[in-house]
Design an enzyme around this catalytic site. Structure first.
Site, mmCIF file in Angstrom:
data_model
loop_
_atom_site.group_PDB
_atom_site.id
_atom_site.type_symbol
_atom_site.label_atom_id
_atom_site.label_comp_id
_atom_site.label_asym_id
_atom_site.label_seq_id
_atom_site.Cartn_x
_atom_site.Cartn_y
_atom_site.Cartn_z
ATOM 1 N N SER A 133 -9.599 1.284 2.985
ATOM 2 C CA SER A 133 -8.765 2.138 2.164
ATOM 3 C C SER A 133 -7.661 1.408 1.398
ATOM 4 C CB SER A 133 -8.110 3.212 3.039
ATOM 5 O OG SER A 133 -7.250 2.623 3.988
ATOM 6 N N LYS B 217 0.860 -1.191 0.000
ATOM 7 C CA LYS B 217 0.000 0.000 0.000
ATOM 8 C C LYS B 217 0.895 1.240 0.000
ATOM 9 C CE LYS B 217 -3.828 1.830 2.871
ATOM 10 N NZ LYS B 217 -4.609 1.578 4.105
ATOM 11 N N SER C 277 -9.723 -1.298 7.030
ATOM 12 C CA SER C 277 -9.147 -1.094 5.696
ATOM 13 C C SER C 277 -8.403 -2.267 5.076
ATOM 14 C CB SER C 277 -8.221 0.118 5.715
ATOM 15 O OG SER C 277 -8.983 1.278 5.621
HETATM 16 N N1 GLN Z 1 -13.124 3.180 6.348
HETATM 17 C C1 GLN Z 1 -12.620 3.627 7.610
HETATM 18 C C2 GLN Z 1 -12.345 5.092 7.559
HETATM 19 O O1 GLN Z 1 -12.745 5.701 6.651
HETATM 20 C C3 GLN Z 1 -11.413 2.829 8.000
HETATM 21 C C4 GLN Z 1 -10.158 3.277 7.338
HETATM 22 C C5 GLN Z 1 -8.963 2.453 7.707
HETATM 23 O O2 GLN Z 1 -9.063 1.377 8.297
HETATM 24 N N2 GLN Z 1 -7.805 2.974 7.401
HETATM 25 O O3 GLN Z 1 -11.741 5.681 8.406
#
Ligand code: GLN
Length: 478
Positions: free
Chosen positions: A156, A81, A180
């Site tokens: 994400s 990532k 994420s």
């Molecule tokens: N979807 C969640 C957010 O928007 C989790 C994001 C993540 O785990 N980095 O914060």
């Protein structure tokens, strides 16, 4: 020659040992997938073809001369990532703010990958600073779901999930602050593990919300996840939150049976917000475990319903503090227009550098931390977070692990939730609790919707129970 990019990590390892093929050939088959699919899927935001080829060639030379003792990850192409610092390789967090950032050092996990002669194919797409559940908040444009390119990959770490699902890489590292890793894994039909807080070093990984952030992995089987976890877990003096607990050989847990295990079905994870089809597929998985001798027990974690509220106070508080360093001087882009003074300089740099979702979260975070609101919001959220942790502590006196859905719904259409942040936040209603408590949770593909979209099940275990997650996931794949 067969398509090597689809092999298991074990099969690649054995093939390299027997000299059936070379690491360069394995890499070539992944690069072929990248070249034919990345235009449509937008999984990679940087492809280091030259670096990967050099690494594979030099390993192949060592193998030829019998100079190398191969670890199981040696010569296996992987992706990262775009939140992991890799020395000399642009690391953007999918933000304009970091569009020119070249890290001067490797993250600890990257060092460990290099020690294992891993082949880094490139960096994958994500939501800006890991804030999102769809990989649409990216300066590179959305990643696409390989099962239906009109749909999102989840987020994400969406690009990582896609790169593994579409055989562009064998495994990928991502981060999971509220879901994420697990949510994109579920939406793309691959395995995704968020380990115990402190199991894997976060050093050299751009911080989102430090007490919630976890590094973890995507792969195409529980066994592959085990191999990766064994290689990257462990104490790191550069991350004081890492545990010095021994790192087991996680692949050993694959042979264990689920017979006699008590598996809890938490009722709050199956309520009306979760689509019927998703509930049914996960309950089928429970039956599968029961057939193999597990005992299925209904349980309750009553504070689950507060997880989103707690997260969207605590996470922005930590995020807004972590993002202070992006001021256009220490880190981040210089403003394009001349600034009047230093405050105006910060204002211009941050206005230009951050996207709208990040700005929204900075506003929330600084608000809940401001004097007069701190006790009402931040402190209260911290207290409720403890209650969520106690929910897990209580339930794990009754059962060994939990089985639940990952995402309330399968992949949604690109654009559908972009203007509705609250609906987007609900995508993580079932993944955030494990981050709140720091317990390990694994997403594994267990079925498909009628429209052919992957559906994942989540296995949640007590702290440092990653091995147990793998045992149950392996049983579900049988
Ligand atoms: N979807 C969640 C957010 O928007 C989790 C994001 C993540 O785990 N980095 O914060």
């Amino acid at each position: 020659m067969e398509n090597l990019s689809k092999l298991s990590i074990r099969a690649v390892h054995e093939g390299l040992l027997k000299k059936d093929f070379t690491s360069s050939e394995v890499l070539e088959s992944c690069l072929k997938e990248v070249k034919s699919q990345n235009k449509d899927l937008n999984a990679f935001v940087l492809i280091d073809e030259e670096g990967a080829k050099m690494a594979a060639n030099s390993l192949d030379a060592k193998i030829m001369n019998n100079e190398s003792s191969l670890s199981v990850l040696s010569g296996v192409p992987m992706s990262l990532k775009d939140i992991f610092c890799v020395k000399g390789m642009r690391t953007t967090c999918a933000s304009k703010m970091l569009e020119n950032f070249i890290p001067p050092y490797d993250a600890t996990v990257v060092e460990k990958l290099r020690d294992n002669d891993s082949i880094i194919v490139g960096k994958t797409n994500m939501d800006e600073f890991a804030c999102g559940a769809s990989t649409e908040h990216s300066i590179f444009g959305p990643a696409r779901n390989p099962y239906d390119t009109q749909r999102v990959a989840g987020g994400s770490s969406g690009g990582s999930a896609v790169s593994v699902a579409s055989n562009m890489s064998f495994y990928s590292l991502g981060t999971d602050t509220g879901g994420s890793i697990r949510q994109p894994a579920s939406l793309c039909g691959v395995y995704g593990l968020k380990p115990t807080y402190g199991r894997i070093s976060r050093s050299g990984v751009v911080s989102m919300a430090s007490s919630w952030d976890h590094v973890g992995a995507f792969a195409r089987s529980a066994e592959d996840i085990g191999f990766v976890l064994s290689a990257i877990a462990g104490k790191d003096r550069r991350d004081s939150t890492t545990s010095d607990k021994d790192v087991p050989d996680y692949s050993k847990f694959l042979d264990d049976s689920v017979k006699g295990l008590k598996i809890g079905i938490p009722k709050e994870y199956f309520d009306e917000g979760v689509e019927e089809e998703t509930r049914a597929v996960v309950m089928e998985s429970a039956k599968k475990l029961e057939k193999q001798g597990a005992e299925i027990i209904d349980v309750s974690l009553p504070y689950t319903k507060y997880a989103i509220a707690v997260y969207y106070i605590s996470m922005p508080a930590e995020l807004s503090s972590n993002l202070e360093r992006f001021d256009g001087i220490r880190y981040g882009i210089k403003p394009s227009e001349k600034a009047e003074d230093i405050v105006d300089y910060y204002y211009k740099a941050r206005s230009e550098g951050f996207g709208s979702e990040i700005k929204r979260r900075i506003l929330i975070g600084t608000y809940v931390l401001s004097s007069g609101y701190f006790d009402a919001y931040y402190k209260k959220a911290q207290k409720v977070r403890t209650l969520i942790l106690e929910d897990f502590n209580n339930v794990f006196t009754k059962v060994d692990a939990l089985l639940a859905p990952v995402s309330p719904f399968p992949a949604f259409k690109v654009g559908d939730l972009l203007d509705n942040p609250l609906a987007m936040y609900m995508a993580d209603a079932l993944t955030i609790p494990a981050n709140a408590a720091g317990v390990p949770a694994l997403s594994c593909p267990v079925g498909k919707s009628k429209t052919g979209l992957p559906i994942g099940a989540q296995i949640i275990a007590p702290q440092f129970g990653e091995g147990l997650c793998l045992t149950v996931a392996n049983a579900l794949s049988a």
